[in-house]
Design an enzyme around this catalytic site. Sequence first.
Site, PDB file in Angstrom:
ATOM      1  N   HIS A  79      58.107 -23.287   8.622  1.00  0.00           N
ATOM      2  CA  HIS A  79      56.964 -22.785   7.875  1.00  0.00           C
ATOM      3  C   HIS A  79      55.918 -22.242   8.843  1.00  0.00           C
ATOM      4  CE1 HIS A  79      56.036 -26.983   8.961  1.00  0.00           C
ATOM      5  NE2 HIS A  79      54.802 -26.523   9.124  1.00  0.00           N
ATOM      6  N   HIS A 164      52.355 -18.967  13.729  1.00  0.00           N
ATOM      7  CA  HIS A 164      53.612 -19.228  14.425  1.00  0.00           C
ATOM      8  C   HIS A 164      54.513 -20.104  13.560  1.00  0.00           C
ATOM      9  CE1 HIS A 164      51.372 -22.928  15.276  1.00  0.00           C
ATOM     10  NE2 HIS A 164      52.544 -23.503  15.441  1.00  0.00           N
TER      11      HIS A 164
END
Length: 237
Positions: A79, A164
Amino acid sequence: MKKAESRGPRAEGQKAQAGARSARPPASGKQTNREEPHQPSTYRLFYALRVPAEIAAPLAQAQARLRGNWRAVRPDQMHVTLSYLPAVPPERVEDLKRLGTRLAQDVPPLDVRLRGTGYFPNEGSPRVWFVKTEAEGLTELAEGLRAGIRDLGVETDDLAFKAHITLARKKGPAPRLPPLIFDQGWTAPGLTLYRSILRKTGPIYEVQSTFRFRGPASGDLFESAPPAAPSAPQEQP
């Protein structure tokens, strides 16, 4: 008399044992060694973009190159974290759901792109290996979430937002991988509020709620523009 005297020490010993038993504390009606389910007073929550399976697959292939004490993140748990809330009282979860609904209604679906890999920290012995991501409006969404969380009086982290996907965490000595570049992307249809439950085998991410992005796409803002030629439908995650 002699017969009575011969039984005297035995009788006194039995009396002493009975006294010792009576001096012991009474047994409690509850078993103290019985384990009861632990109910935490606060939850670990985070808002994030879910990584679809078609994007997680090439990232999982890159994880296969890891050596040493790297612990790879499971593909179904990948995620992009937008905001982390380390200690949320259970009664405030509904407030956070309303915040997610309110913010998502003005955000269009986000076109997310993968970039190169990196380490945190970059110097010395890194603890995290990740791949950078970017999307127009993603930073603004993260900042809006954090501002809304602060307005609710709920604790959140103060770290600068850097989009990220964490690929692995290091649990001991392990070599670095050379930089990798990915040229994949996806259209994120919404964001998710997760609860992180810690286990010895690693965290479990439990979905609390999802919020669909309902804002107009950038092309929809120019109503005077001529209609574009039809294109092949894009698969949604």
